[in-house]
Design a protein around this motif. Structure first.
Motif, PDB file in Angstrom:
ATOM      1  N   HIS A 161      53.832  22.537  47.049  1.00 34.33           N
ATOM      2  CA  HIS A 161      54.288  21.845  48.181  1.00 34.33           C
ATOM      3  C   HIS A 161      54.246  20.365  48.204  1.00 34.33           C
ATOM      4  N   PHE A 162      53.032  19.845  47.580  1.00 34.50           N
ATOM      5  CA  PHE A 162      52.774  18.402  47.515  1.00 34.50           C
ATOM      6  C   PHE A 162      53.404  17.757  46.183  1.00 34.50           C
ATOM      7  N   ALA A 163      54.219  18.585  45.376  1.00 32.51           N
ATOM      8  CA  ALA A 163      54.472  17.882  44.209  1.00 32.51           C
ATOM      9  C   ALA A 163      55.602  16.703  44.314  1.00 32.51           C
ATOM     10  N   HIS A 164      56.119  16.744  45.284  1.00 30.60           N
ATOM     11  CA  HIS A 164      57.133  15.669  45.601  1.00 30.60           C
ATOM     12  C   HIS A 164      56.612  14.274  46.047  1.00 30.60           C
ATOM     13  N   LEU A 165      55.315  14.115  46.104  1.00 36.20           N
ATOM     14  CA  LEU A 165      54.585  13.040  46.911  1.00 36.20           C
ATOM     15  C   LEU A 165      54.102  12.349  45.415  1.00 36.20           C
ATOM     16  N   THR A 166      55.084  11.478  45.106  1.00 32.22           N
ATOM     17  CA  THR A 166      54.734  10.823  43.609  1.00 32.22           C
ATOM     18  C   THR A 166      53.952   9.647  44.005  1.00 32.22           C
ATOM     19  N   ASP A 167      54.038   9.080  45.124  1.00 33.97           N
ATOM     20  CA  ASP A 167      53.288   7.740  45.502  1.00 33.97           C
ATOM     21  C   ASP A 167      51.925   7.953  45.936  1.00 33.97           C
ATOM     22  N   LEU A 168      51.256   9.152  46.097  1.00 32.43           N
ATOM     23  CA  LEU A 168      49.907   9.590  46.443  1.00 32.43           C
ATOM     24  C   LEU A 168      49.169  10.084  45.469  1.00 32.43           C
ATOM     25  N   TRP A 169      47.944   9.923  45.609  1.00 26.06           N
ATOM     26  CA  TRP A 169      47.001  10.386  44.492  1.00 26.06           C
ATOM     27  C   TRP A 169      46.304  11.290  45.257  1.00 26.06           C
ATOM     28  N   PHE A 170      46.046  12.282  44.461  1.00 24.73           N
ATOM     29  CA  PHE A 170      45.239  13.591  44.857  1.00 24.73           C
ATOM     30  C   PHE A 170      44.025  13.840  43.897  1.00 24.73           C
ATOM     31  N   LEU A 171      43.096  14.542  44.669  1.00 20.06           N
ATOM     32  CA  LEU A 171      42.130  15.291  44.267  1.00 20.06           C
ATOM     33  C   LEU A 171      42.106  16.523  44.734  1.00 20.06           C
ATOM     34  N   ALA A 172      42.348  17.435  43.693  1.00 17.90           N
ATOM     35  CA  ALA A 172      42.625  19.013  44.181  1.00 17.90           C
ATOM     36  C   ALA A 172      41.406  19.848  43.541  1.00 17.90           C
ATOM     37  N   ARG A 173      40.761  20.384  44.640  1.00 18.04           N
ATOM     38  CA  ARG A 173      39.498  21.395  44.427  1.00 18.04           C
ATOM     39  C   ARG A 173      39.901  22.595  44.404  1.00 18.04           C
ATOM     40  N   SER A 174      39.863  23.428  43.420  1.00 19.00           N
ATOM     41  CA  SER A 174      39.708  24.819  43.284  1.00 19.00           C
ATOM     42  C   SER A 174      38.887  25.546  42.239  1.00 19.00           C
ATOM     43  N   VAL A 175      38.911  26.705  42.549  1.00 17.55           N
ATOM     44  CA  VAL A 175      37.974  27.829  41.675  1.00 17.55           C
ATOM     45  C   VAL A 175      38.354  27.652  40.123  1.00 17.55           C
ATOM     46  N   ASP A 176      39.789  27.972  40.173  1.00 20.73           N
ATOM     47  CA  ASP A 176      40.296  28.051  38.744  1.00 20.73           C
ATOM     48  C   ASP A 176      41.581  26.810  38.745  1.00 20.73           C
ATOM     49  N   ALA A 177      41.864  26.685  37.524  1.00 20.62           N
ATOM     50  CA  ALA A 177      42.846  25.586  37.092  1.00 20.62           C
ATOM     51  C   ALA A 177      44.009  25.853  37.611  1.00 20.62           C
ATOM     52  N   PRO A 178      44.595  25.080  38.319  1.00 16.76           N
ATOM     53  CA  PRO A 178      46.119  25.138  38.683  1.00 16.76           C
ATOM     54  C   PRO A 178      47.172  24.799  37.466  1.00 16.76           C
ATOM     55  N   GLU A 179      48.246  25.643  37.969  1.00 16.09           N
ATOM     56  CA  GLU A 179      49.502  25.384  37.008  1.00 16.09           C
ATOM     57  C   GLU A 179      50.568  24.483  37.721  1.00 16.09           C
ATOM     58  N   PRO A 180      51.549  24.209  37.001  1.00 14.79           N
ATOM     59  CA  PRO A 180      52.821  23.446  37.544  1.00 14.79           C
ATOM     60  C   PRO A 180      53.369  24.156  38.524  1.00 14.79           C
ATOM     61  N   PRO A 181      54.151  23.550  39.329  1.00  9.54           N
ATOM     62  CA  PRO A 181      54.255  22.271  39.709  1.00  9.54           C
ATOM     63  C   PRO A 181      53.245  21.766  40.614  1.00  9.54           C
ATOM     64  N   HIS A 182      52.983  20.440  40.209  1.00 10.17           N
ATOM     65  CA  HIS A 182      51.775  19.748  41.257  1.00 10.17           C
ATOM     66  C   HIS A 182      51.972  18.351  41.299  1.00 10.17           C
ATOM     67  N   PRO A 183      51.380  17.618  42.046  1.00 16.60           N
ATOM     68  CA  PRO A 183      51.544  16.209  42.389  1.00 16.60           C
ATOM     69  C   PRO A 183      51.453  15.658  40.588  1.00 16.60           C
ATOM     70  N   PRO A 184      52.191  14.511  40.486  1.00 17.57           N
ATOM     71  CA  PRO A 184      51.853  13.887  39.197  1.00 17.57           C
ATOM     72  C   PRO A 184      50.737  13.094  39.058  1.00 17.57           C
TER      73      PRO A 184
END
Length: 271
Positions: A161-184
């Motif tokens: 849901h946040f993958a299109h926000l190419t101008d923002l920087w994200f720190l994503a915390r989760s228990v397991d590693a995420p898979e694409p699509p995700h913010p660049p």
């Protein structure tokens, strides 16, 4: 419910949460013994916890455990009948909307009493700057006007849901590693709560976070981030939880759920 002369009642817990594990532990003295049943009186309660299997190394509860889906409401209703389930407790995550509705439909079909175990949600306090939204898409739409360095704590399943926000920087915390699509522009922090206030303060400071995004999952294990954000004057985008399916009773904690079971089975035993 410790009376060995009573019939064995089968409870299915839809788990995966701290509350589900606590409930299984609360009921543990009444669970089937691990040794040969001939060495102990027949128990009055058998508890099975079902886990979806989305976490690689889940924390297993006391009692019997099954892992995997049921195949929709029809599959769950069939499982309830085939395994002679006497009560169903939906103790899934407050945002597990699909399984909660499947549980309500399956319980109605199989004529099995259903209870939702839901921890209370968070409430904003003095000094909080909350922007409450109803979906991850709404959360994503709110971000560009709030900041540029985002601490995303909504889980790995919703990063698309946040993958299109190419101008923002994200720190994503989760228990397991995420898979694409995700913010660049995204750094992943693999961690599992509970989190301390001191650690959350340091995290916000180290990564220069200026916006926090979270779901209203409630509980104390992950609430320290809200206090840290308040102290730092950081706005918080809070995704509201979906409502419990209509007509399903709700318990706020495992003790209340256990009491509901006692009342249910005591009433059945008196007939």
């Amino acid at each position: 419910m410790n009376d060995a002369a009573r019939p064995v009642r089968h409870v299915l817990i839809l788990g995966g949460t701290t509350e589900a594990r606590r409930l299984a532990t609360t009921l543990a003295p009444e669970l089937s013994p691990a040794h040969e049943p001939t060495l102990a009186p027949e128990p009055s309660l058998r508890v099975t916890t079902s886990l979806a299997g989305r976490v690689a190394a889940p924390r297993l509860p006391a009692g019997h455990v099954r892992i995997g889906g049921f195949g929709g409401p029809e599959g769950l209703a069939r499982w309830l009948r085939e395994h002679a389930v006497d009560a169903l407790i939906d103790a899934t995550h407050p945002f597990a909307d699909t399984i909660s509705h499947n549980a309500a439909e399956a319980a109605a079909t199989a004529h099995v009493p259903l209870l939702a175990l839901r921890r209370p949600g968070w409430v904003p306090g003095p000094g909080d700057t909350w922007h409450q939204v109803t979906s991850l898409d709404e959360a994503a739409a709110a971000l560009p006007s709030l900041g540029t360095r985002i601490f995303l704590t909504t889980g790995r399943m919703g990063l698309s849901h946040f993958a299109h926000l190419t101008d923002l920087w994200f720190l994503a915390r989760s228990v397991d590693a995420p898979e694409p699509p995700h913010p660049p522009q995204m750094e992943v922090l693999l961690d599992r709560g509970p989190f301390t206030l001191e650690a959350e303060r340091a995290l916000l400071r180290t990564h220069r976070i200026d916006v926090l995004v979270t779901k209203d999952s409630g509980a104390t294990a992950t609430a320290a981030k809200l206090t840290a954000a308040r102290e730092a004057g950081i706005p918080v985008v809070v995704v509201r939880r979906p409502p419990v399916p209509e007509g399903v009773p709700v318990a706020a904690d495992p003790e209340a759920a256990a009491e509901w079971l006692r009342g249910l089975f005591n009433a059945a035993n008196s007939h």
